[in-house]
Design a protein around this motif. Sequence first.
Motif, PDB file in Angstrom:
ATOM      1  N   MET A 173      -0.380  -9.886 -19.914  1.00 31.77           N
ATOM      2  CA  MET A 173      -1.301  -8.598 -19.673  1.00 31.77           C
ATOM      3  C   MET A 173      -1.937  -8.470 -18.361  1.00 31.77           C
TER       4      MET A 173
ATOM      5  N   SER B   7      -0.850  -9.915 -15.656  1.00 31.43           N
ATOM      6  CA  SER B   7       0.172  -9.486 -14.561  1.00 31.43           C
ATOM      7  C   SER B   7       0.765  -8.273 -14.724  1.00 31.43           C
ATOM      8  N   GLU B   8       0.748  -7.479 -15.829  1.00 28.46           N
ATOM      9  CA  GLU B   8       1.152  -6.151 -15.983  1.00 28.46           C
ATOM     10  C   GLU B   8       0.334  -5.094 -15.243  1.00 28.46           C
TER      11      GLU B   8
ATOM     12  N   GLU C  53       0.655  -5.589 -11.472  1.00 29.40           N
ATOM     13  CA  GLU C  53       1.770  -4.860 -11.125  1.00 29.40           C
ATOM     14  C   GLU C  53       1.826  -3.293 -11.055  1.00 29.40           C
ATOM     15  N   ASN C  54       1.079  -2.707 -12.306  1.00 24.71           N
ATOM     16  CA  ASN C  54       0.909  -1.315 -12.073  1.00 24.71           C
ATOM     17  C   ASN C  54       0.227  -0.968 -10.918  1.00 24.71           C
TER      18      ASN C  54
ATOM     19  N   ARG D 146       2.155  -1.309  -7.770  1.00 24.43           N
ATOM     20  CA  ARG D 146       3.120  -0.072  -7.795  1.00 24.43           C
ATOM     21  C   ARG D 146       2.667   1.418  -7.517  1.00 24.43           C
TER      22      ARG D 146
ATOM     23  N   TRP E  72       4.532  -2.862  -4.227  1.00 22.87           N
ATOM     24  CA  TRP E  72       5.126  -3.739  -5.305  1.00 22.87           C
ATOM     25  C   TRP E  72       6.380  -4.410  -4.220  1.00 22.87           C
TER      26      TRP E  72
ATOM     27  N   LYS F 178       1.974 -16.855 -11.096  1.00 22.37           N
ATOM     28  CA  LYS F 178       2.484 -16.641 -12.371  1.00 22.37           C
ATOM     29  C   LYS F 178       2.661 -18.199 -13.248  1.00 22.37           C
TER      30      LYS F 178
END
Length: 227
Positions: free
Chosen positions: A1, A3-4, A7-8, A11, A16, A80
């Motif tokens: 969660m 990491s999402e 990433e968002n 981006r 990204w 990660k």
Amino acid sequence: MESELIENLLRAKGLWSLIVEGYTVPAEAVEVTADQQKQLEDLKLKDYQVKHYLFQAIDRTVFEQILDRRTSNIVWDSMKRKFRENERVKRSLLNTLRREFEVLAMKTDEKIDDYFARVMTISNKMRSNGEDMPDSKIVEKILRTLTEKFTYVVVSIEKSRDTGSMSIDELQSSLAVYEQKFRRTSYEEEDQALNVRGRSRGSYRGRGRGRGRSFTRHQSSAINVTA
């Protein structure tokens, strides 16, 4: 969660590609044009921005475990791996806490506040490790595991209240009030029992003394008659 979310964010910032592709620094012997040098400086600046966002998203312990921080791409890969390790540890701890929560029950002489403290300690640990622990789940657990002396008040609460929307504080307050009344009643009954026993012993002693005096008077009369 987590990491999402990162990433968002990257981006949305248009950064990204540095995580996915990274960038390469030419060897010192390689000559670059002015435009290439400018592009390289821009990439370095953006990479610093990405690393700034990444370092903000992790705690100090994980940060210190990342040994190679040259580029955001390398940092991301290291993060990660660390997150996967942490997730395994978290799942193991959560399974242990679930078992502890399942076997929780109020002890015979335990006070309501003490039992709530035990339940909330484990519940909060479960929440901090990602478990979905709404108040309703904790309320139901407590109502199911109280001692027998609370049976009447539990039935009353379940009939008169919607336990699914009842807060933990509300339940604790209701049970604490009942506990105080129960203890007060118990003390009063105990005092009455002690008083009854005390009067009984006093009456017994009084009757014993009376019989002794009566027997003495009877003996005296008999002696006088004989004389």
